[in-house]
Write an enzyme that holds these catalytic residues in place. Structure first.
Site, PDB file in Angstrom:
ATOM      1  N   ASP A 167      -2.791   9.133   5.880  1.00 46.83           N
ATOM      2  CA  ASP A 167      -1.986   8.276   5.018  1.00 46.83           C
ATOM      3  C   ASP A 167      -1.262   9.138   3.985  1.00 46.83           C
ATOM      4  OD1 ASP A 167      -1.426   5.377   4.042  1.00 46.83           O
ATOM      5  OD2 ASP A 167      -2.301   6.321   2.261  1.00 46.83           O
ATOM      6  N   TYR A 279       2.670   7.494  -6.069  1.00 50.99           N
ATOM      7  CA  TYR A 279       3.763   6.732  -5.462  1.00 50.99           C
ATOM      8  C   TYR A 279       4.973   6.637  -6.393  1.00 50.99           C
ATOM      9  CZ  TYR A 279       0.773   5.324  -1.616  1.00 50.99           C
ATOM     10  OH  TYR A 279      -0.027   5.341  -0.497  1.00 50.99           O
ATOM     11  N   HIS A 334      -5.191   1.016  10.445  1.00 52.00           N
ATOM     12  CA  HIS A 334      -4.634   2.125   9.669  1.00 52.00           C
ATOM     13  C   HIS A 334      -5.713   3.129   9.258  1.00 52.00           C
ATOM     14  CE1 HIS A 334      -1.846   4.085   6.904  1.00 52.00           C
ATOM     15  NE2 HIS A 334      -2.744   3.971   5.939  1.00 52.00           N
TER      16      HIS A 334
END
Length: 361
Positions: A167, A279, A334
């Protein structure tokens, strides 16, 4: 005009169109989250802001079979990093980089598996877990994070490593491999495409833009932290346990203790801001000036990944100028290394043992 798109616009207009898109979608995501919060307050006012008190770490975080808890302070930033290490010192280094919202414990199955051959180090990235968490948002620029990884490898007494990332840790691993190719002997990525593929694909495919909506939502200050913590971290729990996004394979689902381990880490004061600040700096070194990955690379992908579309996996191949292996795992979510740990471990072993016959080194 046939084929006309944002990519055919002049550079300045293309950049302006991109930022209009980013902030427009950020506003949409924020409005959606605000509506959900208001509904929660109206329907469950007494529960919305209730949080359990988690002062004692669950026993699984101190399981000696997973490895030894260690700390290292790096010179460039002065930050202290926490990691868990398994396997004898002096064995080849395997460095594991977790994703969001995770920490070293997401690699518990790999710490056990690879310690027979490697010095396995599962790191808490900058801002996560027991690693230092700077308060300044600019401290989480990707350039800084990439330097972290190089300095940690140096501080551990190594010049090379097998680098594994999942990820967001996969994003970092790609960039480390591009910037410091001499340091990475083998690259293993889970659930994240080459960054150039991601930035191009997301703008051409609205479906992926929607799946990546949280990237835009996270650009806001403080509100994402609030949303992840309301209802005793319900949104956080759902990421790993819901049918839509969580681990659904029988026997691999989070135990109550596993979930409490995550909640213990992320419920500490300020523990969400560091991860979200990563982020908030995602565009700090994108688009890339350099793209080529020159070491043998394994890319693992979950067929049922709710966050990244599988089409990006195959498109990644063009950027790897060496042996490239792609494996898409059936019925996998995921959270690959926790969802199907035995298969993931087998695929990594096979890659590490067989890629030497294909390597162009």
């Amino acid at each position: 005009m046939p084929g006309h798109s944002m990519f055919s616009l002049p550079g300045c207009l293309r950049g302006a169109a991109f930022w209009v898109l980013v902030y427009s979608y950020c506003l949409l995501c924020a409005c959606t989250a605000l509506v959900k919060l208001l509904c929660s307050i109206l329907m469950r006012q007494h529960r919305t802001f209730h949080r359990m008190n988690r002062e004692v770490a669950p026993g699984c975080l101190n399981d000696p079979f997973l490895g030894t808890h260690c700390y290292v302070r790096i010179k460039d930033s002065g930050l202290r990093f926490h990691y868990v290490a398994a396997g004898e010192r002096g064995k080849p280094l395997m460095l594991l980089l977790h994703g969001f919202p995770e920490f070293w414990y997401s690699w518990r199955h790999q710490l056990r598996e690879f310690k027979s051959t490697y010095r396995v180090v599962a790191l808490d990235l900058r801002g996560y877990g027991e690693t230092d968490s700077p308060t300044n948002k600019d401290c989480y620029k990707l350039d800084c994070v990439i330097v972290d990884i190089k300095e940690i490898v140096d501080s551990l007494g190594y010049t090379k490593c097998v680098l594994v990332g999942h990820d967001w840790g996969g994003m970092i691993a790609w960039l480390v491999a591009i910037c410091y190719p001499e340091m990475v002997t083998r690259l293993v990525i889970l659930s994240f495409p080459h960054p150039a593929v991601f930035t191009e694909y997301i703008l051409r495919h609205p479906s992926q833009l929607i799946k990546s909506g949280y990237y835009f939502f996270f650009q806001m200050p403080w509100f994402p932290e609030l949303m992840y913590s309301v209802n005793d971290f319900k949104l956080f729990k759902d990421l790993f346990t819901s049918r839509a996004t969580g681990i659904v394979k029988h026997g691999c689902r989070f135990t109550e203790e596993d979930m409490e381990a995550y909640l213990y880490i992320f419920s500490q004061p300020g523990a969400l801001s560091g991860p979200l600040n990563h982020y908030r700096n995602i565009l700090s070194c994108l688009p890339l000036k350099h793209h080529k990955v020159t070491m043998p690379t394994l890319l693992l992908w979950g067929e049922n990944d709710a966050f990244v579309e599988v089409e990006m996996a195959e498109q990644t191949r063009v950027y790897v100028k060496n042996y490239f292996q792609l494996s898409v795992l059936s019925h996998a979510s995921h959270w690959l290394q926790q969802d199907q740990p035995e298969l993931v471990n087998t695929l990594i072993w096979t890659f590490l043992e067989e890629d030497r016959f294909h390597s162009k080194d």
